[in-house]
Design a protein around this motif. Structure first.
Motif, PDB file in Angstrom:
ATOM      1  N   GLU A 100       0.842  -1.197   0.000  1.00 54.32           N
ATOM      2  CA  GLU A 100       0.000   0.000   0.000  1.00 54.32           C
ATOM      3  C   GLU A 100       0.880   1.250   0.000  1.00 54.32           C
ATOM      4  OE1 GLU A 100      -4.098  -1.297   2.369  1.00 54.32           O
ATOM      5  OE2 GLU A 100      -2.313  -0.805   3.516  1.00 54.32           O
ATOM      6  N   ILE A 101       1.816   1.312   0.944  1.00 55.30           N
ATOM      7  CA  ILE A 101       2.598   2.543   1.076  1.00 55.30           C
ATOM      8  C   ILE A 101       3.568   2.723  -0.096  1.00 55.30           C
ATOM      9  CG2 ILE A 101       4.326   1.543   2.655  1.00 55.30           C
ATOM     10  CD1 ILE A 101       3.075   5.164   2.731  1.00 55.30           C
ATOM     11  N   SER A 102       4.100   1.599  -0.626  1.00 54.21           N
ATOM     12  CA  SER A 102       5.048   1.800  -1.728  1.00 54.21           C
ATOM     13  C   SER A 102       4.317   2.324  -2.959  1.00 54.21           C
ATOM     14  CB  SER A 102       5.829   0.522  -2.031  1.00 54.21           C
ATOM     15  OG  SER A 102       4.931  -0.481  -2.451  1.00 54.21           O
ATOM     16  N   THR A 103       3.098   1.806  -3.199  1.00 53.03           N
ATOM     17  CA  THR A 103       2.332   2.285  -4.345  1.00 53.03           C
ATOM     18  C   THR A 103       1.933   3.751  -4.159  1.00 53.03           C
ATOM     19  OG1 THR A 103       1.439   0.059  -4.476  1.00 53.03           O
ATOM     20  CG2 THR A 103       0.349   1.734  -5.830  1.00 53.03           C
ATOM     21  N   LEU A 104       1.458   4.050  -2.955  1.00 52.45           N
ATOM     22  CA  LEU A 104       1.028   5.422  -2.671  1.00 52.45           C
ATOM     23  C   LEU A 104       2.206   6.381  -2.790  1.00 52.45           C
ATOM     24  CD1 LEU A 104      -1.233   4.630   0.400  1.00 52.45           C
ATOM     25  CD2 LEU A 104      -2.028   5.673  -1.734  1.00 52.45           C
ATOM     26  N   ARG A 105       3.343   5.951  -2.300  1.00 55.50           N
ATOM     27  CA  ARG A 105       4.509   6.832  -2.353  1.00 55.50           C
ATOM     28  C   ARG A 105       4.856   7.169  -3.797  1.00 55.50           C
ATOM     29  NH1 ARG A 105       8.636   8.327   1.196  1.00 55.50           N
ATOM     30  NH2 ARG A 105      10.314   9.316   0.027  1.00 55.50           N
ATOM     31  N   LYS A 106       4.815   6.134  -4.600  1.00 54.14           N
ATOM     32  CA  LYS A 106       5.174   6.346  -5.998  1.00 54.14           C
ATOM     33  C   LYS A 106       4.214   7.347  -6.657  1.00 54.14           C
ATOM     34  CE  LYS A 106       6.551   4.095 -10.240  1.00 54.14           C
ATOM     35  NZ  LYS A 106       6.042   5.260 -10.939  1.00 54.14           N
ATOM     36  N   MET A 107       2.903   7.086  -6.445  1.00 52.25           N
ATOM     37  CA  MET A 107       1.880   7.993  -6.998  1.00 52.25           C
ATOM     38  C   MET A 107       2.141   9.429  -6.559  1.00 52.25           C
ATOM     39  SD  MET A 107      -1.649   5.983  -6.113  1.00 52.25           S
ATOM     40  CE  MET A 107      -2.547   7.492  -5.779  1.00 52.25           C
ATOM     41  N   THR A 108       2.431   9.549  -5.290  1.00 48.93           N
ATOM     42  CA  THR A 108       2.597  10.883  -4.701  1.00 48.93           C
ATOM     43  C   THR A 108       3.832  11.579  -5.275  1.00 48.93           C
ATOM     44  OG1 THR A 108       1.614   9.994  -2.694  1.00 48.93           O
ATOM     45  CG2 THR A 108       2.742  12.102  -2.483  1.00 48.93           C
ATOM     46  N   VAL A 109       4.933  10.834  -5.274  1.00 45.25           N
ATOM     47  CA  VAL A 109       6.193  11.437  -5.725  1.00 45.25           C
ATOM     48  C   VAL A 109       6.086  11.820  -7.205  1.00 45.25           C
ATOM     49  CG1 VAL A 109       8.641  10.959  -6.123  1.00 45.25           C
ATOM     50  CG2 VAL A 109       7.582  10.346  -3.940  1.00 45.25           C
ATOM     51  N   ASP A 110       5.438  10.953  -7.997  1.00 46.18           N
ATOM     52  CA  ASP A 110       5.279  11.271  -9.425  1.00 46.18           C
ATOM     53  C   ASP A 110       4.551  12.600  -9.599  1.00 46.18           C
ATOM     54  OD1 ASP A 110       6.569   9.005 -10.093  1.00 46.18           O
ATOM     55  OD2 ASP A 110       4.780   7.868 -10.724  1.00 46.18           O
ATOM     56  N   THR A 111       3.478  12.757  -8.848  1.00 42.83           N
ATOM     57  CA  THR A 111       2.702  14.004  -8.970  1.00 42.83           C
ATOM     58  C   THR A 111       3.533  15.195  -8.513  1.00 42.83           C
ATOM     59  OG1 THR A 111       0.701  12.757  -8.602  1.00 42.83           O
ATOM     60  CG2 THR A 111       0.530  15.135  -8.316  1.00 42.83           C
ATOM     61  N   LEU A 112       4.236  15.021  -7.380  1.00 42.53           N
ATOM     62  CA  LEU A 112       5.060  16.135  -6.871  1.00 42.53           C
ATOM     63  C   LEU A 112       6.095  16.540  -7.921  1.00 42.53           C
ATOM     64  CD1 LEU A 112       5.651  15.037  -3.148  1.00 42.53           C
ATOM     65  CD2 LEU A 112       4.071  16.774  -4.010  1.00 42.53           C
ATOM     66  N   GLU A 113       6.691  15.532  -8.542  1.00 43.85           N
ATOM     67  CA  GLU A 113       7.723  15.843  -9.544  1.00 43.85           C
ATOM     68  C   GLU A 113       7.119  16.549 -10.765  1.00 43.85           C
ATOM     69  OE1 GLU A 113      10.862  12.328  -8.272  1.00 43.85           O
ATOM     70  OE2 GLU A 113       9.736  12.104 -10.155  1.00 43.85           O
ATOM     71  N   ARG A 114       5.915  16.091 -11.108  1.00 43.32           N
ATOM     72  CA  ARG A 114       5.264  16.736 -12.258  1.00 43.32           C
ATOM     73  C   ARG A 114       4.994  18.216 -11.955  1.00 43.32           C
ATOM     74  NH1 ARG A 114       0.021  17.658 -13.201  1.00 43.32           N
ATOM     75  NH2 ARG A 114      -0.771  16.061 -11.789  1.00 43.32           N
ATOM     76  N   VAL A 115       4.445  18.484 -10.761  1.00 42.11           N
ATOM     77  CA  VAL A 115       4.140  19.879 -10.411  1.00 42.11           C
ATOM     78  C   VAL A 115       5.443  20.694 -10.384  1.00 42.11           C
ATOM     79  CG1 VAL A 115       3.204  21.414  -8.633  1.00 42.11           C
ATOM     80  CG2 VAL A 115       2.038  19.271  -9.165  1.00 42.11           C
ATOM     81  N   GLU A 116       6.485  20.067  -9.873  1.00 44.03           N
ATOM     82  CA  GLU A 116       7.771  20.776  -9.809  1.00 44.03           C
ATOM     83  C   GLU A 116       8.235  21.161 -11.214  1.00 44.03           C
ATOM     84  OE1 GLU A 116      10.596  19.002  -6.973  1.00 44.03           O
ATOM     85  OE2 GLU A 116      12.143  19.655  -8.383  1.00 44.03           O
ATOM     86  N   ARG A 117       8.061  20.193 -12.116  1.00 45.01           N
ATOM     87  CA  ARG A 117       8.476  20.478 -13.502  1.00 45.01           C
ATOM     88  C   ARG A 117       7.625  21.604 -14.082  1.00 45.01           C
ATOM     89  NH1 ARG A 117       8.617  14.937 -13.926  1.00 45.01           N
ATOM     90  NH2 ARG A 117       6.635  14.880 -15.036  1.00 45.01           N
ATOM     91  N   GLU A 118       6.307  21.508 -13.814  1.00 48.90           N
ATOM     92  CA  GLU A 118       5.402  22.492 -14.413  1.00 48.90           C
ATOM     93  C   GLU A 118       5.585  23.895 -13.837  1.00 48.90           C
ATOM     94  OE1 GLU A 118       1.928  19.207 -15.313  1.00 48.90           O
ATOM     95  OE2 GLU A 118       1.409  20.973 -14.117  1.00 48.90           O
ATOM     96  N   THR A 119       5.892  23.956 -12.563  1.00 51.78           N
ATOM     97  CA  THR A 119       5.992  25.287 -11.942  1.00 51.78           C
ATOM     98  C   THR A 119       7.421  25.793 -11.899  1.00 51.78           C
ATOM     99  OG1 THR A 119       6.261  24.291  -9.770  1.00 51.78           O
ATOM    100  CG2 THR A 119       4.004  24.925 -10.396  1.00 51.78           C
ATOM    101  N   GLY A 120       8.364  24.894 -11.968  1.00 46.13           N
ATOM    102  CA  GLY A 120       9.763  25.273 -11.859  1.00 46.13           C
ATOM    103  C   GLY A 120      10.143  25.673 -10.444  1.00 46.13           C
ATOM    104  N   VAL A 121       9.267  25.353  -9.496  1.00 48.37           N
ATOM    105  CA  VAL A 121       9.574  25.691  -8.093  1.00 48.37           C
ATOM    106  C   VAL A 121       9.852  24.396  -7.331  1.00 48.37           C
ATOM    107  CG1 VAL A 121       8.762  26.860  -6.002  1.00 48.37           C
ATOM    108  CG2 VAL A 121       7.958  27.614  -8.255  1.00 48.37           C
TER     109      VAL A 121
END
Ligand code: PEP
Ligand code: MG
Length: 906
Positions: A740-761
């Motif tokens: 559960e946690i490994s899947t959730l972590r992956k989902m979460t980190v992917d989204t965080l990285e995407r937002v980081e890329r999109e915002t540059g922050v």
């Protein structure tokens, strides 16, 4: 035991014992000895030890060998000191016999005064021209007390005779009874005792031993046992007996008796505070039958300094000596006999929460105690009391102007309470099961304790600030008004009468224990002044209480290791949390944001969407509002960590139940009502607490969590760009397996990285998990591989460890507690043996896998002092609790690192 000393003497300037011998001499005896040593005027006497009581209990009322001769020896000493003989018909030595247990047990044990009088002594003394009124007054008191305590005669019988005497003479108080009336009273009391079956013993030695046996016997009476049970006191300590030469406060108008606190027990202000009665004996003040005068009255009033200037000066000196010596606020009893002051007792004074905090801080500022000792003297409950609500002043004024003020008594226990009137303690306990109750009594007695516990507040028609009701209410931290003499309690009719007005049992009443007002109907409580000053910086009123509140917590902060965070869901909660000193948010429950009016319908549409497209439309609406929520919270908590938990409850909790609301939603969605109703029914689970919720929902309907993670990430970027130091932490609820946690972590980190890329922050965001499923504790080392932090959800963990559903525990828990099947409510205070063991194990295993794993706890237990001490022992990094409990947690986290002291403050 024959070789042990059983009796300890005390007299001006010397004593066999001292203040540290409370276990042997009882509190009263130890302090009488100590005061004697200090040269404070104490009538001479002796103390029979608690060991004799224990022997007496174990040997069916027998005494250890040698006791009698020791007592005789001490009596002889007193006779020589006083130049009077015990039992001498001409000029007798009279004594008091008082109990004194190692711990203060107000009202539990018994006292007998004027012991040594008999018919013959009385007759001779009166015939010889003695003060007949005084002597008869003493004798009738002895007959009542002895009758009551030793011979078991019904107290009301004496009361009835006294009432009859007052009526015959046409006076309102006992104090006005003439010598002749008191002569009749004495005769009638003798008659009462004779009718009861045991005449009053004429031999003073028989009286003395009867009294000693009664005191020892009373250690084990029902009231005493009940009191000890309620206060968690040991049953095997026994009481001491103090025999002391009588001094008289009832020997004329140049005599008085009183009680005093060396500081104000309600506010803590450093000023002698107390009451006295002219021409009265000690019990009159405590019994509250006459309303006493203030020792230091408000400007303009007549006080002790006017009535007894010399004794007053001396009392102030004694108070100062005692405070310097004991380094603690003292509660003293005194008597003035013909202008001369005698001290009868001193002990650490009970006090309200606000007073406890102020006294501790003031004494530390005065250099009497250190900061750590000040912390040991302040209990979490005291801080809670300082934040306790009062009534809205305008609402109260309207009620008063509208004629709802029933009366004004003495403000004996601060705080405001409202509830239904109960006229007996039993009724109070019964009625409290269905909602708040106020116990309304003529006066209270130890038998009422259970009812007092069950009530929100207590009102008595009689009594002063030191009456039983006042002392016990302060002890329990309950709002209390005493001496509200406009109230007449009519048990026969089951009503409280105030002039023409009648309140029945069950009618609503409100009391303000800070002002003494009793009001008909229910008023809503409001924030305390300390709370207003802390939260809104309000400047009106005395600022010292708020100052001392802040100061004691600053001292706590220097001592504690555990960090304290708050559970806060809104920017407003976050501001409150910060005002109380929270060092971050340990739990932001995002579901609470979903219920706001402007978004619940989109939440519902998201849940009920029948296509991915429909769902995305709803989520697109929710994303910006969630982001705005998080921005508000991050801004309020700039510089501090904020743990946001993703959606946790089962979805059906968000859906409407009422047909009207279902129809409205259907219209908004443009679908038939029946379809919405069907979906609602399908989503409803039989046992939602163990159902489709938490990360199970996040994994099976991932769009929701993804939207939330994106909102958090975007909010963090926005606040960072605005210049805030943001420290978000994303937390997944109800995780039980590594997958559960490994899947959730992956989902979460992917989204965080995407937002980081999109915002540059770039904003570092921790990803962690709650530990609230027992299985997670067992596999904590594996879960820790995928989590930056753990936060124990001890609410769910308790639910699942015990198998008690949080939804229906109320149906059996009260009975479990009453029957002692559970010693305490495990949802309020952590169960160290079971749930605590899981916490301990998960902490160990988690840290074994990841040494720098940050670990906190965010269940209700985070604001409970005993639980905080447990989490300190386990070595967690922080506790998180409701904003209003943050102060408690800060204090508790410090206190648990310091040694224990005896609790005097209540
Ligand atoms: C818990 O279970 O302890 C917790 C904090 O989460 P909730 O009360 O929201 O289930
Ligand atoms: Mg939970």
């Amino acid at each position: 035991m024959a070789d042990r000393k059983h009796v300890y003497a005390f007299a001006g300037g010397t004593a066999d014992g001292g203040k540290d011998q409370k276990l042997l001499l009882g509190g009263k005896g130890a302090n009488l000895a100590e005061m004697s040593r200090l040269g404070i005027p104490v009538p001479p006497g002796f103390t029979i030890t608690t060991e004799v009581c224990t022997f007496f209990q174990q040997h069916q009322g027998a005494y250890p060998e040698g006791l009698e001769s020791e007592v005789e020896e001490q009596l002889g000493r007193l006779e020589r000191q006083m130049g009077r003989r015990f039992g001498d018909p001409g000029d007798p030595l009279l004594v008091s016999v008082r109990s004194g247990a190692p711990y203060s047990m107000p009202g539990m044990m018994d006292t007998i005064l004027n012991l040594g009088l008999n018919d013959e002594i009385l007759e001779q003394a009166v015939a010889a021209g003695g003060d007949a009124r005084f002597l008869r007054d003493c004798y009738r008191r002895l007959l009542t007390m002895y009758g009551d305590v030793v011979l078991g005669a019904p107290h009301e019988r004496f009361e009835r005779e006294l009432t009859a005497a007052r009526e015959r003479q046409g006076v309102a108080t006992d104090y006005e009874l003439s010598a002749a009336s008191l002569g009749q009273v004495v005769d009638s009391f003798r008659q009462v005792l004779a009718e009861h079956g045991t005449p009053f013993p004429q031999d003073p030695r028989e009286q003395l031993w009867g009294a000693v046996a009664a005191v020892f016997g009373s250690w084990d009476n029902r009231r005493a046992r009940e009191y000890r049970r309620l206060h968690g006191l040991r049953d095997d300590l026994g009481t001491a007996v103090n025999v002391q030469v009588m001094v008289y406060g009832n020997r004329g108008d140049d005599c008085a008796t009183g009680v005093a606190f060396t500081r104000n027990p309600a506010t803590g202000e450093k000023r002698l505070y107390g009451e006295y009665l002219v021409n009265a004996q000690g019990e009159d003040v405590v019994a509250g039958l006459r309303t006493p005068r203030d020792i230091e009255p408000p400007a303009g009033g007549r006080g002790l300094g006017d009535d007894f200037p010399q004794a007053h000066r001396q009392l102030l000196e004694v108070a100062e000596t005692l405070e310097q010596h004991y380094r603690e606020m003292q509660d003293v009893e005194f008597t003035i006999e013909h202008g001369r002051l005698f001290m009868l007792q001193t002990r650490a004074g009970k006090r309200t929460g606000p007073a406890a905090v102020r006294i501790a801080v003031d004494m530390a500022d005065e250099g009497l105690i250190g900061h750590e000792e000040a912390l040991q003297r302040v209990e979490p409950m005291h801080l809670v009391q300082m934040l306790a609500p009062g009534f809205d002043p305008d609402e109260k004024r309207r009620a008063v102007e509208g004629g709802r003020l029933l009366g004004k008594g003495l403000p004996a226990g601060p705080g405001a309470a409202a509830g239904r009137v109960a006229l007996t303690a039993e009724r109070a306990a019964e009625m409290a099961r269905e909602g708040p109750v106020l116990l309304v009594r003529e006066e209270t007695s130890p038998e009422d304790i259970v009812g007092m516990h069950a009530s929100q507040g207590i009102v008595t028609a009689r009594g002063g600030m030191t009456s039983h009701a006042a002392v016990v209410a302060r002890g329990l931290g309950k709002p209390c008004v005493v001496g509200a003499d406009a109230l007449h309690i009519d048990h026969r009719q089951g009503v409280v009468r105030v002039g023409e007005l009648r309140l029945r049992e069950g009618d609503e009443m409100s009391l303000d224990g800070t002002t003494g007002e009793v009001i008909a109907g229910r008023l809503a409580p409001h924030q305390s002044q300390v709370m207003r000053q802390l939260l809104h910086g309000e400047e009106a009123g005395d600022s010292r209480p708020t100052q001392v509140f802040r100061e004691i917590l600053e001292w706590a902060d220097r001592v504690r290791r555990l960090r304290v965070r708050a559970n806060a869901d809104t920017p407003e909660d976050a501001r409150v949390a910060r005002a109380f000193g929270a060092e971050g948010i340990g739990l932001c429950r995002t579901e609470h944001m979903f219920f706001a009016e402007d978004r619940i319908s989109w939440v519902r549409q998201m849940i009920l969407a029948s296509s991915a497209q429909e769902r995305q439309r709803a989520l697109d609406h929710l994303l910006p509002v969630q982001q705005a929520d998080f921005e508000g919270i991050f801004a309020a908590m700039a510089g501090l960590p904020v743990t946001v938990r993703l959606l946790d409850p089962p979805l059906h909790e968000f859906l409407p139940r009422e047909p009207k609301a279902i129809a409205q939603l259907a219209e908004q969605m443009g679908v038939p009502s029946e379809r919405v109703a069907e979906k609602v029914a399908a989503l409803h689970e039989t046992n939602p607490m163990l159902g489709h919720r938490g990360c199970r929902l996040g994994l099976t309907a991932p769009e929701i969590y993804l939207m939330q993670v994106e909102a958090i990430a975007r909010a963090a970027c926005a606040r960072k760009l605005a210049g805030d130091d943001v420290r978000p932490e994303i937390m997944h609820p109800l995780v039980g397996t590594e997958e559960e946690i490994s899947t959730l972590r992956k989902m979460t980190v992917d989204t965080l990285e995407r937002v980081e890329r999109e915002t540059g922050v770039e904003v570092p965001i921790l990803v962690g998990t709650m530990i609230e499923v027992p299985r997670a504790c067992f596999v904590a080392h594996r879960i820790a591989e995928h989590a930056d932090f753990f936060s124990f959800g001890t609410n769910d963990l308790t639910q699942m460890a015990y198998g008690y559903s949080r939804d229906d525990v109320g149906r059996f828990l009260p009975q479990y507690l009453e029957q002692g099947i559970l010693p305490f409510d495990p949802f309020a205070s952590i169960d160290p043996d079971g749930v605590g063991e899981l916490v301990e194990m998960a902490t160990r295993r988690g840290r074994e896998a990841r040494a720098n794993l940050k670990i906190g706890i965010c269940g209700e237990h985070g604001g409970d002092a005993d639980s905080v001490a447990f989490f300190e022992r386990v070595g967690l990094d922080y506790v998180s609790c409701s904003p209003y409990r943050v102060a408690v947690a800060r204090l508790a986290a410090a206190r648990c690192l310091l040694g224990q002291t005896e609790a005097v403050a209540v």
